[in-house]
Write a protein that holds these residues in place. Structure first.
Motif, PDB file in Angstrom:
ATOM      1  N   ARG A  21       0.824  -1.208   0.000  1.00 36.71           N
ATOM      2  CA  ARG A  21       0.000   0.000   0.000  1.00 36.71           C
ATOM      3  C   ARG A  21       0.856   1.255   0.000  1.00 36.71           C
ATOM      4  N   GLY A  22       1.853   1.317   0.859  1.00 34.44           N
ATOM      5  CA  GLY A  22       2.590   2.558   1.017  1.00 34.44           C
ATOM      6  C   GLY A  22       4.077   2.371   0.895  1.00 34.44           C
ATOM      7  N   ARG A  23       4.789   3.470   0.707  1.00 39.29           N
ATOM      8  CA  ARG A  23       6.238   3.420   0.589  1.00 39.29           C
ATOM      9  C   ARG A  23       6.858   3.291   1.975  1.00 39.29           C
ATOM     10  N   ASN A  24       7.798   2.384   2.103  1.00 39.75           N
ATOM     11  CA  ASN A  24       8.535   2.245   3.353  1.00 39.75           C
ATOM     12  C   ASN A  24       9.736   3.165   3.302  1.00 39.75           C
ATOM     13  N   GLN A  25      10.170   3.616   4.453  1.00 34.11           N
ATOM     14  CA  GLN A  25      11.373   4.432   4.535  1.00 34.11           C
ATOM     15  C   GLN A  25      12.209   3.948   5.711  1.00 34.11           C
ATOM     16  N   HIS A  26      13.507   3.831   5.459  1.00 34.39           N
ATOM     17  CA  HIS A  26      14.411   3.528   6.559  1.00 34.39           C
ATOM     18  C   HIS A  26      15.754   4.160   6.258  1.00 34.39           C
ATOM     19  N   SER A  27      16.575   4.179   7.264  1.00 29.22           N
ATOM     20  CA  SER A  27      17.900   4.770   7.097  1.00 29.22           C
ATOM     21  C   SER A  27      18.935   3.666   7.137  1.00 29.22           C
ATOM     22  N   SER A  28      19.940   3.785   6.276  1.00 30.73           N
ATOM     23  CA  SER A  28      21.016   2.802   6.256  1.00 30.73           C
ATOM     24  C   SER A  28      21.844   2.912   7.532  1.00 30.73           C
ATOM     25  N   SER A  29      22.802   1.976   7.663  1.00 28.78           N
ATOM     26  CA  SER A  29      23.622   1.935   8.881  1.00 28.78           C
ATOM     27  C   SER A  29      24.780   2.929   8.766  1.00 28.78           C
ATOM     28  N   PHE A  30      24.497   4.186   9.121  1.00 28.98           N
ATOM     29  CA  PHE A  30      25.521   5.220   9.124  1.00 28.98           C
ATOM     30  C   PHE A  30      26.251   5.229  10.464  1.00 28.98           C
ATOM     31  N   LEU A  63      33.944  20.955   4.116  1.00 30.08           N
ATOM     32  CA  LEU A  63      33.942  19.527   3.799  1.00 30.08           C
ATOM     33  C   LEU A  63      33.935  18.680   5.068  1.00 30.08           C
ATOM     34  N   GLN A  64      34.726  19.095   6.051  1.00 33.97           N
ATOM     35  CA  GLN A  64      34.766  18.364   7.330  1.00 33.97           C
ATOM     36  C   GLN A  64      33.427  18.463   8.055  1.00 33.97           C
ATOM     37  N   GLN A  65      32.798  19.635   7.959  1.00 32.82           N
ATOM     38  CA  GLN A  65      31.495  19.807   8.590  1.00 32.82           C
ATOM     39  C   GLN A  65      30.445  18.891   7.943  1.00 32.82           C
ATOM     40  N   CYS A  66      30.545  18.733   6.627  1.00 35.27           N
ATOM     41  CA  CYS A  66      29.589  17.880   5.912  1.00 35.27           C
ATOM     42  C   CYS A  66      29.863  16.396   6.128  1.00 35.27           C
ATOM     43  N   SER A  67      30.983  16.058   6.754  1.00 40.87           N
ATOM     44  CA  SER A  67      31.284  14.661   7.071  1.00 40.87           C
ATOM     45  C   SER A  67      30.519  14.175   8.298  1.00 40.87           C
ATOM     46  N   ILE A  68      29.904  15.108   9.031  1.00 40.35           N
ATOM     47  CA  ILE A  68      29.121  14.734  10.210  1.00 40.35           C
ATOM     48  C   ILE A  68      27.794  14.132   9.754  1.00 40.35           C
ATOM     49  N   ILE A  69      27.445  12.988  10.302  1.00 39.65           N
ATOM     50  CA  ILE A  69      26.245  12.252   9.892  1.00 39.65           C
ATOM     51  C   ILE A  69      25.154  12.416  10.949  1.00 39.65           C
ATOM     52  N   PHE A  70      23.929  12.632  10.488  1.00 39.93           N
ATOM     53  CA  PHE A  70      22.797  12.828  11.385  1.00 39.93           C
ATOM     54  C   PHE A  70      21.787  11.691  11.251  1.00 39.93           C
ATOM     55  N   ASP A  71      21.017  11.518  12.314  1.00 39.49           N
ATOM     56  CA  ASP A  71      20.015  10.449  12.378  1.00 39.49           C
ATOM     57  C   ASP A  71      18.694  10.966  11.815  1.00 39.49           C
ATOM     58  N   PHE A  72      18.260  10.394  10.676  1.00 37.69           N
ATOM     59  CA  PHE A  72      17.012  10.824  10.051  1.00 37.69           C
ATOM     60  C   PHE A  72      15.832   9.957  10.463  1.00 37.69           C
ATOM     61  N   SER A  73      16.068   8.957  11.305  1.00 42.27           N
ATOM     62  CA  SER A  73      14.947   8.131  11.766  1.00 42.27           C
ATOM     63  C   SER A  73      14.033   8.916  12.704  1.00 42.27           C
ATOM     64  N   ASP A  74      14.556   9.991  13.312  1.00 47.05           N
ATOM     65  CA  ASP A  74      13.763  10.884  14.150  1.00 47.05           C
ATOM     66  C   ASP A  74      13.751  12.249  13.478  1.00 47.05           C
ATOM     67  N   ALA A  75      12.614  12.616  12.912  1.00 42.85           N
ATOM     68  CA  ALA A  75      12.512  13.860  12.146  1.00 42.85           C
ATOM     69  C   ALA A  75      12.721  15.100  13.000  1.00 42.85           C
ATOM     70  N   MET A  76      12.501  15.000  14.282  1.00 45.49           N
ATOM     71  CA  MET A  76      12.607  16.163  15.172  1.00 45.49           C
ATOM     72  C   MET A  76      13.982  16.298  15.804  1.00 45.49           C
ATOM     73  N   LEU A  77      14.878  15.396  15.492  1.00 44.22           N
ATOM     74  CA  LEU A  77      16.197  15.412  16.112  1.00 44.22           C
ATOM     75  C   LEU A  77      17.171  16.231  15.254  1.00 44.22           C
ATOM     76  N   ASP A  78      17.935  17.122  15.881  1.00 43.46           N
ATOM     77  CA  ASP A  78      18.973  17.921  15.212  1.00 43.46           C
ATOM     78  C   ASP A  78      18.442  18.638  13.976  1.00 43.46           C
ATOM     79  N   LEU A 142      15.890   7.322   4.153  1.00 45.98           N
ATOM     80  CA  LEU A 142      15.468   8.479   4.956  1.00 45.98           C
ATOM     81  C   LEU A 142      16.455   9.639   4.858  1.00 45.98           C
ATOM     82  N   ALA A 143      17.732   9.322   4.724  1.00 46.49           N
ATOM     83  CA  ALA A 143      18.758  10.365   4.695  1.00 46.49           C
ATOM     84  C   ALA A 143      18.919  10.986   3.315  1.00 46.49           C
ATOM     85  N   TRP A 144      17.968  10.763   2.425  1.00 46.79           N
ATOM     86  CA  TRP A 144      18.093  11.234   1.047  1.00 46.79           C
ATOM     87  C   TRP A 144      18.285  12.754   0.918  1.00 46.79           C
TER      88      TRP A 144
END
Length: 480
Positions: A21-30, A63-78, A142-144
């Motif tokens: 029915r619907g699209r699933n979304q998940h985040s890879s193992s970052f 570039l170093q700042q963009c190397s920081i990875i964020f958690d997209f499984s929680d939309a309200m985080l960071d 999710l991190a798209w």
């Protein structure tokens, strides 16, 4: 009320239905750095162009700042930090595309580090174990929002006129490429599309990695065909290979011919062929166009892997046959025409009307008709009986109409041979009918003899007749 024994089946069905029915979304193992807050850095355009060292230092910091990875499984985080990184990535894309003297030697390791941190990660297992690309919606990354910008930045980096493969090869090596290839199993079609372009650019820029890339793709396809039958990026990889094959120098190397025989042709046996067949057919046709001596090997391979009970695959492979015949060298045609048109004759007699229609549509191609006309003495006898029988028996009227057109074409090609075959077919039918009548007559005689013998036994021994009747009744009951 539903019984407990039926509950597991119902749950499984509902789970499958939910996935469809619907699209699933998940985040890879970052490798996510939690509770990290980043602040916007000064804009690169505000730094004077004359001060190259300051600009370079700021570029490296970003570039170093963009190397920081964020958690997209929680939309309200960071939320704030995520937006800062997104804006920073957009700025980097604009900077590397529009400014000059951007890619210095110090930049290469930082770019590869940033790209590796964001892109080269472990893909999470699918939420749907029974994932079917034809029926189920893909699981989206999710991190798209960040990942897409990283892909675009890396592509601009590779395509830049300032890019130097001699320097970059220290950092973009076989290990990097291997991780890149692993991402082709992503369910997200958006990522696979950008991966396709990225790998193609890497293949074009790094001559030393070309053999390694081809070898690894071969291994992925072999695992797909003979082990797992699961690989989401087959069509994208074949699209890349189509461009690579197009650029092969002549004469073809033995390695490339082996790839055609051992990898490309066996890809036709996989049940999910429809997901990548256009790209596969393009690759096969490219080989035939490059080296006409491969025609017999290709046609023989396709006939070896011809499906027995899958009508949709037959339709696809008939289309591929037409593409090959459309570019075939006239000198190669006699080598393949007999086994090929024996298979076409079987397809013409198929009860599945789409298979029969697709086989008969070969006569709509003028070049193929010209090849058939040159060798009509061989091809017409192979097909005639099948065509004539189908013209009288097939249930689909459009197929019957196409058969009449083909018979008319054959008649125009060689009237004498057509008449001979018609007469021979009539004799065959007459002989077959005579044999059928003879069989019926023999059965009737046997039945008469059996009846006479039963009557004699009944007169001679009534008890034996009753026993035989009882035995016959018991036999019928056992069979029922």
């Amino acid at each position: 009320m539903m019984s407990a024994t039926k509950a597991p089946r119902s749950d499984a069905y509902n789970k499958k239905a939910t996935n469809r029915r619907g699209r699933n979304q998940h985040s890879s193992s970052f490798l996510i750095q939690k509770c990290v807050e980043i602040e916007p850095l000064p804009a690169l355009k505000d730094t004077p162009a004359e001060d190259r060292e300051a600009r370079e230092a700021l570029f490296l910091r970003k570039l170093q700042q963009c190397s920081i990875i964020f958690d997209f499984s929680d939309a309200m985080l960071d939320v704030k930090s995520k937006e800062v990184k997104r804006a920073c990535l957009n700025e980097l894309i604009e900077y590397i595309s529009e400014c000059e003297n951007v890619i210095t030697e110090r930049v290469y390791p930082e770019v590869v580090q940033m790209v590796s941190q964001n892109m080269l990660r472990t893909l999470s297992p699918s939420d749907n174990v029974d994932y079917d690309p034809e029926e189920d919606e893909p699981t989206l990354e999710l991190a798209w929002p960040h990942l897409q910008l990283v892909y675009e930045f890396f592509l601009r980096f590779l395509e830049s006129s300032e890019f130097q493969p001699a320097v970059a090869k220290r950092y973009i090596d076989s290990k990097f490429v291997l991780h890149l290839l692993e991402l082709f199993d992503s369910e997200d079609p958006r990522e696979r599309d950008l991966l396709k372009t990225t790998l193609h650019r890497v293949y074009g820029k790094f001559l030393g990695l070309r053999g390694f890339i081809r070898k690894q793709v071969n291994n992925m396809f072999l695992r797909f065909v003979y082990e797992s039958e699961k690989l989401n990026g087959v069509s994208e990889l074949l699209e890349i290979l189509g461009s690579i094959i197009n650029g092969f120098a002549l004469p073809l190397k033995a390695e490339h011919k082996l790839f055609l025989q051992k990898v490309l042709l066996p890809l036709h046996i996989v049940k999910s062929l429809n997901l990548y067949h256009p790209q596969l057919a393009y690759c096969v046709v490219q080989f035939v166009e490059k080296d006409t001596t491969l025609t017999q090997q290709v046609i023989t391979g396709l006939l070896r892997y011809w499906p027995k009970t899958n009508s949709s695959k037959e339709v696809m492979m008939l289309g591929e046959i037409e593409e090959i015949l459309d570019v075939i060298d006239p000198g190669q045609f006699p080598l393949v025409m007999e086994p090929l048109f024996k298979q076409v004759a079987r397809c013409v007699t198929s009860h599945h009307f789409q298979v029969a229609e697709r086989a008969l549509s070969l006569w709509s191609n003028e070049y193929i008709v010209s090849l058939i006309e040159e060798h009509v003495q061989v091809i017409m006898p192979i097909l005639f009986n099948s065509l004539y029988r189908i013209s009288k028996e097939h249930w689909n009227q459009s197929v019957v109409a196409l058969v009449y057109n083909v018979l008319k074409t054959f008649m125009e090609m060689d009237q004498k041979l057509f008449n001979e075959l018609t007469e021979a077919y009539g004799d065959t039918i007459t002989a077959r009918n005579a044999a059928s009548l003879k069989r019926q007559d023999q059965w009737q005689r046997l039945e008469s003899l059996a009846s006479e013998r039963r009557a004699k036994l009944s007169e001679a021994d009534p008890e034996m007749e009753q026993a035989l009747s009882k035995l016959g009744t018991l036999t019928l009951q056992e069979k029922s």
